[in-house]
Design a protein around this motif. Structure first.
Motif, PDB file in Angstrom:
ATOM      1  N   UNK A 277       0.807  -1.221   0.000  1.00 41.52           N
ATOM      2  CA  UNK A 277       0.000   0.000   0.000  1.00 41.52           C
ATOM      3  C   UNK A 277       0.840   1.271   0.000  1.00 41.52           C
ATOM      4  N   UNK A 278       2.108   1.151   0.379  1.00 39.33           N
ATOM      5  CA  UNK A 278       2.989   2.333   0.349  1.00 39.33           C
ATOM      6  C   UNK A 278       4.106   2.143  -0.676  1.00 39.33           C
ATOM      7  N   UNK A 279       3.879   1.228  -1.633  1.00 41.89           N
ATOM      8  CA  UNK A 279       4.797   1.098  -2.760  1.00 41.89           C
ATOM      9  C   UNK A 279       5.880   0.062  -2.626  1.00 41.89           C
ATOM     10  N   UNK A 280       5.782  -0.831  -1.657  1.00 45.23           N
ATOM     11  CA  UNK A 280       6.815  -1.858  -1.498  1.00 45.23           C
ATOM     12  C   UNK A 280       6.785  -2.842  -2.661  1.00 45.23           C
ATOM     13  N   UNK A 281       7.960  -3.263  -3.064  1.00 43.03           N
ATOM     14  CA  UNK A 281       8.076  -4.281  -4.102  1.00 43.03           C
ATOM     15  C   UNK A 281       7.883  -5.663  -3.491  1.00 43.03           C
ATOM     16  N   UNK A 282       7.467  -6.603  -4.311  1.00 48.12           N
ATOM     17  CA  UNK A 282       7.365  -7.998  -3.900  1.00 48.12           C
ATOM     18  C   UNK A 282       8.175  -8.857  -4.861  1.00 48.12           C
ATOM     19  N   UNK A 283       8.431 -10.090  -4.452  1.00 51.36           N
ATOM     20  CA  UNK A 283       9.180 -11.008  -5.312  1.00 51.36           C
ATOM     21  C   UNK A 283       8.688 -12.433  -5.097  1.00 51.36           C
ATOM     22  N   UNK A 284       8.693 -13.204  -6.165  1.00 49.50           N
ATOM     23  CA  UNK A 284       8.394 -14.647  -6.148  1.00 49.50           C
ATOM     24  C   UNK A 284       7.063 -14.964  -5.450  1.00 49.50           C
ATOM     25  N   UNK A 285       6.057 -14.177  -5.750  1.00 50.03           N
ATOM     26  CA  UNK A 285       4.756 -14.406  -5.131  1.00 50.03           C
ATOM     27  C   UNK A 285       4.105 -15.704  -5.606  1.00 50.03           C
ATOM     28  N   UNK A 286       4.601 -16.274  -6.699  1.00 52.34           N
ATOM     29  CA  UNK A 286       4.061 -17.538  -7.193  1.00 52.34           C
ATOM     30  C   UNK A 286       4.748 -18.749  -6.581  1.00 52.34           C
ATOM     31  N   UNK A 287       5.815 -18.541  -5.827  1.00 48.50           N
ATOM     32  CA  UNK A 287       6.612 -19.654  -5.303  1.00 48.50           C
ATOM     33  C   UNK A 287       5.925 -20.308  -4.106  1.00 48.50           C
ATOM     34  N   UNK A 288       5.933 -21.636  -4.083  1.00 48.95           N
ATOM     35  CA  UNK A 288       5.326 -22.366  -2.971  1.00 48.95           C
ATOM     36  C   UNK A 288       6.129 -23.619  -2.651  1.00 48.95           C
ATOM     37  N   UNK A 289       6.174 -23.973  -1.384  1.00 49.90           N
ATOM     38  CA  UNK A 289       6.611 -25.287  -0.972  1.00 49.90           C
ATOM     39  C   UNK A 289       5.403 -26.215  -1.081  1.00 49.90           C
ATOM     40  N   UNK A 290       5.652 -27.499  -1.398  1.00 44.79           N
ATOM     41  CA  UNK A 290       4.557 -28.453  -1.551  1.00 44.79           C
ATOM     42  C   UNK A 290       4.876 -29.714  -0.760  1.00 44.79           C
ATOM     43  N   UNK A 291       4.106 -29.954   0.280  1.00 46.31           N
ATOM     44  CA  UNK A 291       4.256 -31.190   1.042  1.00 46.31           C
ATOM     45  C   UNK A 291       3.642 -32.338   0.267  1.00 46.31           C
ATOM     46  N   UNK A 292       4.246 -33.526   0.402  1.00 48.48           N
ATOM     47  CA  UNK A 292       3.741 -34.725  -0.265  1.00 48.48           C
ATOM     48  C   UNK A 292       3.366 -35.719   0.820  1.00 48.48           C
ATOM     49  N   UNK A 293       2.089 -36.033   0.920  1.00 51.76           N
ATOM     50  CA  UNK A 293       1.573 -36.763   2.075  1.00 51.76           C
ATOM     51  C   UNK A 293       1.660 -38.278   1.913  1.00 51.76           C
ATOM     52  N   UNK A 294       2.885 -38.769   2.052  1.00 52.42           N
ATOM     53  CA  UNK A 294       3.152 -40.202   2.143  1.00 52.42           C
ATOM     54  C   UNK A 294       4.482 -40.339   2.862  1.00 52.42           C
ATOM     55  N   UNK A 295       4.614 -41.336   3.718  1.00 52.65           N
ATOM     56  CA  UNK A 295       5.832 -41.454   4.511  1.00 52.65           C
ATOM     57  C   UNK A 295       7.032 -41.812   3.635  1.00 52.65           C
ATOM     58  N   UNK A 296       8.140 -41.071   3.771  1.00 55.49           N
ATOM     59  CA  UNK A 296       9.338 -41.360   2.981  1.00 55.49           C
ATOM     60  C   UNK A 296       9.874 -42.778   3.159  1.00 55.49           C
ATOM     61  N   UNK A 297       9.597 -43.423   4.292  1.00 57.55           N
ATOM     62  CA  UNK A 297      10.050 -44.801   4.478  1.00 57.55           C
ATOM     63  C   UNK A 297       9.395 -45.731   3.464  1.00 57.55           C
ATOM     64  N   UNK A 298       8.210 -45.400   3.008  1.00 62.21           N
ATOM     65  CA  UNK A 298       7.576 -46.162   1.929  1.00 62.21           C
ATOM     66  C   UNK A 298       8.076 -45.694   0.564  1.00 62.21           C
ATOM     67  N   UNK A 299       8.204 -44.381   0.396  1.00 65.89           N
ATOM     68  CA  UNK A 299       8.581 -43.824  -0.903  1.00 65.89           C
ATOM     69  C   UNK A 299       9.892 -44.406  -1.410  1.00 65.89           C
ATOM     70  N   UNK A 300      10.909 -44.458  -0.538  1.00 67.35           N
ATOM     71  CA  UNK A 300      12.226 -44.892  -0.996  1.00 67.35           C
ATOM     72  C   UNK A 300      12.247 -46.354  -1.422  1.00 67.35           C
ATOM     73  N   UNK A 301      11.298 -47.136  -0.940  1.00 68.68           N
ATOM     74  CA  UNK A 301      11.294 -48.585  -1.196  1.00 68.68           C
ATOM     75  C   UNK A 301      10.476 -48.990  -2.424  1.00 68.68           C
ATOM     76  N   UNK A 302       9.828 -48.013  -3.047  1.00 70.39           N
ATOM     77  CA  UNK A 302       9.035 -48.303  -4.230  1.00 70.39           C
ATOM     78  C   UNK A 302       9.411 -47.406  -5.382  1.00 70.39           C
ATOM     79  N   UNK A 303       8.518 -47.315  -6.360  1.00 70.63           N
ATOM     80  CA  UNK A 303       8.716 -46.379  -7.466  1.00 70.63           C
ATOM     81  C   UNK A 303       7.469 -45.512  -7.585  1.00 70.63           C
ATOM     82  N   UNK A 304       7.672 -44.243  -7.850  1.00 66.63           N
ATOM     83  CA  UNK A 304       6.580 -43.307  -8.057  1.00 66.63           C
ATOM     84  C   UNK A 304       6.319 -43.186  -9.547  1.00 66.63           C
ATOM     85  N   UNK A 305       5.058 -43.347  -9.926  1.00 67.78           N
ATOM     86  CA  UNK A 305       4.691 -43.196 -11.333  1.00 67.78           C
ATOM     87  C   UNK A 305       3.560 -42.175 -11.447  1.00 67.78           C
TER      88      UNK A 305
END
Length: 503
Positions: A277-305
C-alpha cells in the motif's frame, strides 16, 4: 481506522498513541523474536505486537529444522565436512530459479555464527545424527539431511552434507511441542530477559506514515477497538505468509488454492498488503513449498509413477521436491508402486509420521494385473517396471539416479498406493528486502522506517525449498531486521536533530 481495508494511515490523523517504543515488531514468531532480541541488544526499547494470546506463531508448531551449514560445530562433532561454498552451490541450485544470490551468500557466510548465536541464546542441539528417510527425526536427534542434498541430481556435482539442525526435545510431538517449540522458548526467554515487552490479542492492520513518507507506527485492532502504536525508530514486519488469504493465493499461487499446509490461519498476507500500500516491491509471489503426504520410508522402497505409468523423480529425494514435481509437472497425479516385502519393511520402520504409512489402494499378483486395476494405459506400468527391474538387479538406476541403497527389483505380489491430490503447501514469496532486511520500494530504494523478515518476505527460497530454510531465513534475517531498525533510528534521530539545529 474502522475500515479494515485500510492498509496505511496518516500520522497526522492520530491524536493519541496507546503504546510507544523505539522499535515495534509485528509478530512474535521466529523472525519477530530474533528481531526483538537484536534490537534490544542494540539499545532500543522494543515492543512486540502479537495477534494471538501468546508467542510462538507457526514456528512453535513446526518440526524445528533450521537450515545451517558451512561447518557448524554440530556438523563437525558428528564427522560431516561442509564448506560455505558447497552450501552456497546447493542452495542456489535447489532453491531457484531466480534466487537472491546476495541473500544466500550472506546467509551461508554467516551460518556458523548464526548457529553459535542460537546456542548462546539457549537453543540446544543434541550431537546425534538421524540418517533414515523422513520428514524429520522421530526422536531428539540434532542433525539430518533435510533438502535432498544426498540425492540426485545434486549429489553428483555438489558434495552433500546434512544441514537440517533440530533443537533437542525428548518426547516431542510436532504440531504441539516439537523442535520448533524448543527453538522459540529460549529465544522468547532471552528477549524477555532483555526487557522486550509484548502486547497480545492485538491484530495489526495498517502502517502509520508521516508527511515525509516515513513509517512511524502501527495501527491495530483489539477487541474491535482501534489501537495506535508509535515507533520512534522503526517498524519490523514479521507476520507470516499469505497461505490463508484465499484471494491472494488465487491471484498469485493458485496451484495450492484450498490446500494450505505447514502454516497457520494468522498467515493472512496482511503484512504484504500493508507494504504494497505504500509502494513496497514484492518477489516470487508464485513460489510455494509443496508437502507430499506419504511417509518417505515407503517412498524410498518403491517407485513413483504418474498418470501415464511413468517414473518422474527419484524416490529418495527430499519429499518437498517430490511434492513440487507432482503438483507442478504431473497434474497432481502420482501412485506409489511397491512389492509386498518392501511394503512390510517400510511399514515397520521408525518414523516421525506414522499417520502417513498408508495402506495399499490396489493389490495384484502381476504388473499387468495391477496396471489394469489402476486404470493406467495398457503396457505403460509393465514397461516401467520391466525397465526399472532390468537395472535394479545390478543395484543401479540410470534413469533417475536413485541411491543404490534403495534400488532393488520389484518382485512377487505388487501393491499401489493412490497418491493423487495428496499435496498441500505454503507460499514463499513476499515483500522484497535487502540483506539488511530493509523493505524496498518499487523504485529499489529502502522505505524509511520499515523492515521485514520471515515468510512475509521473499527470502532465500525463490521456488525450490529445503526443510529449515523458513526458520533459518526467518531467524537470520530477523536478527538483521532488529539491528537495522535500531541503527536506522539513530541515523534518523541524528538527522532530525541536525535539521532542528540548522533551523
Amino acid at each position: 481506522m474502522s475500515d479494515t481495508s485500510t492498509f496505511n494511515i496518516s500520522a497526522s490523523s492520530i491524536s493519541t498513541w496507546d503504546f510507544e517504543a523505539d522499535v515495534v515488531v509485528a509478530g512474535y514468531g521466529i523472525a519477530g523474536a530474533t528481531a526483538a532480541i537484536e534490537a534490544a541488544r542494540a539499545g532500543a526499547e522494543v515492543l512486540v505486537l502479537e495477534r494471538s494470546g501468546g508467542w510462538g506463531g507457526a514456528a512453535s508448531m513446526a518440526g524445528g529444522f533450521i537450515y545451517l551449514g558451512g561447518g557448524t560445530p554440530l556438523q563437525q562433532a558428528l564427522g560431516f565436512e561442509d564448506t560455505v561454498e558447497n552450501m552456497k552451490d546447493f542452495m542456489k541450485a535447489a532453491l531457484g530459479p531466480g534466487t537472491d544470490d546476495a541473500k544466500i551468500d550472506a546467509y551461508c557466510e554467516g551460518s556458523v555464527e548464526h548457529y553459535n548465536w542460537l546456542v548462546d541464546a539457549g537453543v540446544v542441539f543434541k550431537e546425534s545424527f538421524w540418517g533414515q528417510p523422513g520428514w524429520e527425526p522421530p526422536y531428539d536427534d540434532g542433525l539430518m539431511y533435510s533438502g535432498g542434498e544426498n540425492a540426485a541430481p545434486f549429489s553428483a556435482s555438489i558434495p552433500p552434507a546434512p544441514r537440517g539442525h533440530v533443537p533437542q526435545m525428548s518426547g516431542k510431538k510436532t504440531g504441539e511441542q516439537g523442535g520448533g517449540y524448543m527453538l522459540m522458548k529460549p529465544l522468547v526467554e532471552t528477549a524477555q530477559a532483555l526487557g522486550v515487552r509484548a502486547e497480545y490479542d492485538l491484530r495489526v492492520q495498517a502502517l502509520v506514515i508521516d508527511e515525509a513518507g516515513r513509517v512511524v507506527g502501527i495501527g491495530a485492532k483489539r477487541y474491535g477497538e482501534d489501537v495506535y502504536v508509535k515507533a520512534r525508530r522503526g517498524v519490523v514486519l514479521a507476520m507470516g505468509s499469505f497461505a490463508y488469504n484465499e484471494e491472494m493465493v488465487r491471484a498469485n499461487a493458485p496451484r495450492i488454492l484450498g490446500r494450505p499446509a505447514a502454516s497457520i490461519e494468522a498467515h493472512d498476507g496482511r503484512a504484504i498488503q500493508m507494504g504494497q500500500s505504500i509502494g513496497a516491491a514484492t518477489a516470487h509471489m508464485d513460489a510455494t513449498e509443496v508437502a507430499f503426504f506419504c511417509d518417505p520410508q515407503l517412498l524410498v522402497r518403491g517407485i513413483l509413477v504418474n498418470g501415464r505409468g511413468q517414473r518422474y523423480i527419484t524416490e529418495d529425494t527430499y519429499p518437498g521436491r517430490i511434492g513440487q514435481a507432482t503438483l507442478f509437472h504431473q497434474e497432481n497425479q502420482s501412485f506409489l508402486v511397491i512389492d509386498e516385502q518392501s511394503f512390510e519393511e517400510g511399514s515397520a520402520s521408525e518414523t516421525s509420521s506414522p499417520e502417513l504409512l498408508m495402506q495399499p489402494t490396489w493389490v495384484a499378483e502381476s504388473a499387468a494385473e495391477l496396471e489394469a486395476e489402476m486404470g493406467l494405459p495398457a503396457g505403460s506400468l509393465q514397461a516401467t517396471i520391466e525397465q526399472y527391474n532390468r537395472f535394479a538387479v545390478q543395484g543401479t538406476d540410470p534413469l533417475l539416479g536413485k541411491n543404490p541403497k534403495w534400488v532393488k527389483p520389484l518382485q512377487g505380489a505388487l501393491a499401489a498406493i493412490d497418491l493423487r491430490r495428496r499435496t498441500g503447501g505454503f507460499t514463499l514469496g513476499g515483500l522484497k528486502t535487502d540483506t539488511d532486511s530493509r523493505v524496498l520500494h518499487v523504485s529499489g530504494e529502502p522505505i524509511p522506517g520499515l523492515f521485514a523478515a520471515g515468510r512475509c518476505t521473499s527470502g532465500v527460497c525463490a521456488g525450490g525449498y529445503a526443510s529449515g530454510t523458513s526458520l533459518g531465513d526467518g531467524s537470520f534475517f530477523g536478527r538483521r531486521a532488529g539491528i537495522s531498525a535500531a541503527q536506522e533510528a539513530s541515523v534518523h534521530n541524528g538527522l532530525a536533530a541536525a535539521q532542528g539545529a540548522s533551523a
